[in-house]
Design a protein around this motif. Structure first.
Motif, mmCIF file in Angstrom:
data_model
loop_
_atom_site.group_PDB
_atom_site.id
_atom_site.type_symbol
_atom_site.label_atom_id
_atom_site.label_comp_id
_atom_site.label_asym_id
_atom_site.label_seq_id
_atom_site.Cartn_x
_atom_site.Cartn_y
_atom_site.Cartn_z
ATOM 1 N N ARG A 111 0.554 -1.276 0.532
ATOM 2 C CA ARG A 111 0.134 -0.150 -0.771
ATOM 3 C C ARG A 111 1.241 0.859 -0.081
ATOM 4 O O ARG A 111 1.035 1.875 -0.915
ATOM 5 N N PRO A 179 -6.230 -5.451 -3.610
ATOM 6 C CA PRO A 179 -6.095 -3.670 -3.943
ATOM 7 C C PRO A 179 -4.880 -3.221 -3.540
ATOM 8 O O PRO A 179 -4.513 -2.563 -4.598
ATOM 9 N N THR A 183 -2.226 -1.494 -6.807
ATOM 10 C CA THR A 183 -1.871 0.146 -6.661
ATOM 11 C C THR A 183 -0.114 0.215 -6.761
ATOM 12 O O THR A 183 0.579 1.311 -7.058
ATOM 13 N N THR A 208 -11.541 -0.807 -6.174
ATOM 14 C CA THR A 208 -9.854 -0.382 -6.747
ATOM 15 C C THR A 208 -10.143 0.304 -7.889
ATOM 16 O O THR A 208 -10.459 -0.167 -8.719
ATOM 17 N N TYR A 212 -5.278 2.987 -11.463
ATOM 18 C CA TYR A 212 -4.021 2.413 -10.555
ATOM 19 C C TYR A 212 -4.256 0.656 -11.756
ATOM 20 O O TYR A 212 -3.401 0.567 -12.448
#
Length: 233
Positions: A111, A179, A183, A208, A212
């Motif tokens: 993340r 998710p 990214t 999402t 991205y």
């Protein structure tokens, strides 16, 4: 980039540009929500010396286990690898480099990488081998270890539904590492069970955002294996 330019015919075309020595980030937890089609193409591609970032390494004959069979992975950054006997063999023989990472820390490293955060401090791992060689700081009397964000050359995720702009919806447990992984790739490839037109997904249900995702395709032939099946008698 318009939605139409993001749509690819299949995994083979969506993986254009994969090369030796790249760092790949893969979503999924156990065998749940793993990008099966992408992994299958990677296993046939012949690329090698890969660094793979994934919560686990599949099983001996499925998931990332297929790449281990082919000796395509030189390093794994993982949290749980207990279901793969070949993984153990390669690690113990020195053929595979392994960086173990606590599960929550691994999710946050993905993340953070996707958010452009170079590093963060966490108390998890302080006083253990995980913290060896890493910076330690005290905050409010408690020690924290510095962990680095992770960014990959490619990220591969698998979603239940997606639209042609790359907006993704994950179903139930497949909303695990996917998710965060989505990214963290310079190029993120999403395979979906159902590809719909832009505007068909409820904006409040999107996990999402398409910003991205650079490539998307509708997958097929999903096995959706279960590592350990437990049922009542």
């Amino acid at each position: 980039m318009s939605g139409s330019k993001k749509v690819y015919k299949d995994a083979q075309s969506a993986l254009a540009g994969i090369k030796d020595d790249m760092t790949l980030i893969l979503g999924g937890f156990g065998l749940c929500g793993i990008p099966e089609n992408c992994i299958s193409v990677l296993a046939k591609s012949g690329v090698k010396n890969l660094t793979c970032v994934s919560n686990n390494a599949g099983v001996d004959d499925f998931g990332l286990g297929l790449l281990l069979q082919n000796r395509q992975i030189k390093k794994m950054i993982s949290s749980y690898v207990g279901e793969n006997a070949l993984f153990e063999k390669l690690y113990m023989s020195g053929e595979l480099e392994v960086e173990f990472c606590p599960q929550g820390t691994l999710a946050e490293r993905m993340r953070a990488g996707g958010a452009g955060i170079a590093g963060f401090y966490t108390p998890t791992g302080v006083g253990t081998l995980i913290a060896d060689g890493k910076e330690i700081k005290k905050f409010e009397g408690r020690e924290y270890v510095l962990e680095r964000g992770i960014k990959g050359d490619f990220a591969f995720v698998k979603a239940w539904k997606g639209d042609k702009f790359g907006n993704l919806v994950f179903r139930k447990t497949s909303r695990n590492f996917n998710p965060m992984a989505a990214t963290a790739g310079k190029i993120t490839v999403a395979e979906v069970e159902e590809l719909v037109e832009i505007g068909e997904l409820d904006p409040d249900q999107i996990h999402t955002p398409g910003v991205y995702v650079q490539r998307i395709f509708q997958g097929s032939g999903y096995e959706k294996r279960i590592e350990q099946r437990t049922i009542r008698k």
